[in-house]
Design an enzyme around this catalytic site. Structure first.
Site, PDB file in Angstrom:
ATOM      1  N   ASN A   5       0.735  -1.160   0.072  1.00 14.20           N
ATOM      2  CA  ASN A   5       0.064   0.039  -0.091  1.00 14.20           C
ATOM      3  C   ASN A   5       0.748   1.296  -0.163  1.00 14.20           C
ATOM      4  OD1 ASN A   5      -2.262  -1.704   0.356  1.00 14.20           O
ATOM      5  ND2 ASN A   5      -2.672  -1.377   2.546  1.00 14.20           N
ATOM      6  N   GLU A  65       5.080  -5.651   9.202  1.00 15.35           N
ATOM      7  CA  GLU A  65       4.580  -6.709   9.158  1.00 15.35           C
ATOM      8  C   GLU A  65       5.383  -7.967   8.552  1.00 15.35           C
ATOM      9  OE1 GLU A  65      -0.232  -5.758   8.362  1.00 15.35           O
ATOM     10  OE2 GLU A  65       1.298  -5.831   6.691  1.00 15.35           O
ATOM     11  N   THR A  87       0.087  10.286  13.609  1.00 17.54           N
ATOM     12  CA  THR A  87      -1.147  10.764  12.692  1.00 17.54           C
ATOM     13  C   THR A  87      -2.144  10.621  13.792  1.00 17.54           C
ATOM     14  OG1 THR A  87      -1.375   8.160  12.408  1.00 17.54           O
ATOM     15  CG2 THR A  87      -0.126   9.685  10.618  1.00 17.54           C
ATOM     16  N   GLY A 141      -5.846  10.721  12.524  1.00 18.52           N
ATOM     17  CA  GLY A 141      -7.052  10.742  11.831  1.00 18.52           C
ATOM     18  C   GLY A 141      -7.467  11.855  11.258  1.00 18.52           C
ATOM     19  N   ASP A 178     -14.102   3.957   4.058  1.00 21.12           N
ATOM     20  CA  ASP A 178     -13.455   2.940   4.466  1.00 21.12           C
ATOM     21  C   ASP A 178     -11.812   3.628   5.009  1.00 21.12           C
ATOM     22  OD1 ASP A 178     -11.998   0.654   4.654  1.00 21.12           O
ATOM     23  OD2 ASP A 178     -12.132  -0.069   2.885  1.00 21.12           O
ATOM     24  N   ASP A 238      -1.414   4.099   5.570  1.00 18.90           N
ATOM     25  CA  ASP A 238      -0.340   3.727   4.504  1.00 18.90           C
ATOM     26  C   ASP A 238      -0.279   4.704   3.504  1.00 18.90           C
ATOM     27  OD1 ASP A 238       0.080   1.427   5.918  1.00 18.90           O
ATOM     28  OD2 ASP A 238      -1.658   0.324   4.854  1.00 18.90           O
ATOM     29  N   GLY A 278     -11.417   0.073  -0.126  1.00 16.11           N
ATOM     30  CA  GLY A 278     -10.202  -0.663  -0.545  1.00 16.11           C
ATOM     31  C   GLY A 278      -8.787   0.105  -0.116  1.00 16.11           C
TER      32      GLY A 278
END
Ligand code: RIB
Length: 319
Positions: free
Chosen positions: A44, A139, A232, A234, A259, A265, A300
């Site tokens: 992403n 990850e 960050t 939001g 979404d 990312d 997405g």
């Protein structure tokens, strides 16, 4: 296009279901139609750096020999990301199980699969040594995070998006030029930075009587360990803090969230691209904040990353 970014990280096929509410322990909730889309924090961020940030971008990751890999490669190359550092593994491509409520908030579980095999080989090390910015998340194995950081050239910036939250070993802290975290991740990491008092440390970790430990306190604590931090926030934008300078809050344009998957990312990818192109940290965060705001307006992760033009247009509007 200016500046070179190498993103080192995960690639997942996202299996997404809309739900009326998050399930509780032992509960089954009926959701909507299953969607399958390209995701993974690393992929992403690479798509965002290339598409919304305009940087010459490489993705260093690993995919299985399966259909999910095709979906991811198509998305990466479609955005203009170089994929010659993507290894093929006998493990399945990483998979993320995502459910999203009506307000756009999500919950995610990741089965790492091939992401556990992301490693820095000679070809990757050579490319990392030419990057202006090396951008990594959590990850993938921590040894790979350290190897990627150590392969960068003098003067290149190592940016860690510490997501998902994990304890960081000293070797990672030692390499950081810039840490990008959300408020939860900042609370997890601030006590390890050692600069909060014991009450504040407990509060930041969520284990004590809740004192007011706000983003600025968290940033101050984290600056003990790293030269620069972006937290960050939001819909409230982002706090930019650098050693020796007053912190700056950059706003987020007001939008209706559909979404939020991958919005962080998009922020990281655009931030890295802007830094690679020579922008200062606050200006890069302003652009990143606009791109992330656009990303939450569409479903997405990679599919929602805006173009560079859309991002630049929104960033120009008064907040
Ligand atoms: O940050 C969002 C991403 O987290 C999703 O695309 C999912 O794959 C997980 O890695």
């Amino acid at each position: 296009m200016s500046g070179t970014v190498v993103v080192v990280g995960s690639a997942n096929v996202d299996l997404v279901v809309d739900v009326p509410r998050h399930p509780g322990p032992g509960e089954t909730v009926l959701g909507g139609r299953l969607r399958r889309s390209p995701g993974g924090k690393g992929a992403n961020q690479a798509v965002a750096a290339a598409r919304a940030g305009g940087a010459d971008t490489w993705f260093l990751g690993a995919l299985g020999r399966d259909g999910a890999a095709d979906l991811l490669l198509e998305s990466l190359t479609g955005a203009g990301v170089h994929e010659d550092l993507v290894a093929l593994s006998d493990e399945a491509t990483g998979t993320a199980l995502i459910w999203i409520t009506d307000d756009g908030e999500n919950a995610i579980i990741v089965a790492p699969g091939a992401n556990s095999e992301v490693a820095v080989d000679d070809a990757a090390a050579a490319r990392l040594a030419q990057a202006d910015v090396v951008l990594v998340q959590l990850e993938i194995p921590l040894e790979t995070v350290v190897a990627a950081a150590r392969a960068r050239r003098d003067g290149a910036r190592f940016v860690l998006n510490a997501a998902p939250s994990r304890e960081l070993p000293p070797e990672v802290w030692a390499e950081l030029d810039l840490l990008v975290v959300n408020e939860h991740e900042a609370r997890d990491l601030a006590p390890a930075a050692g600069a909060l008092g014991s009450n504040d440390a407990a509060a930041a970790a969520g284990t004590g009587e809740r004192a007011a430990v706000g983003p600025e306190d968290l940033a101050t604590a984290l600056l003990e360990k790293v030269p620069a931090v972006v937290i960050t926030l939001g819909g409230d934008g982002a706090l930019v803090a650098e050693r020796g300078a007053d912190p700056v809050t950059v706003p987020a344009p007001k939008v209706t969230a559909v979404d939020t998957t991958g919005a962080g990312d998009t922020f990281c990818g655009v931030l890295a691209a802007a830094l690679a192109g020579g922008a200062g940290l606050a200006d890069a965060a302003r652009l990143a904040s606009a791109a992330a705001a656009l990303a939450v307006t569409k479903p997405g992760a990679q599919a929602a990353v805006p173009t560079a033009e859309e991002t630049a247009d929104l960033a120009k509007e008064p907040a």
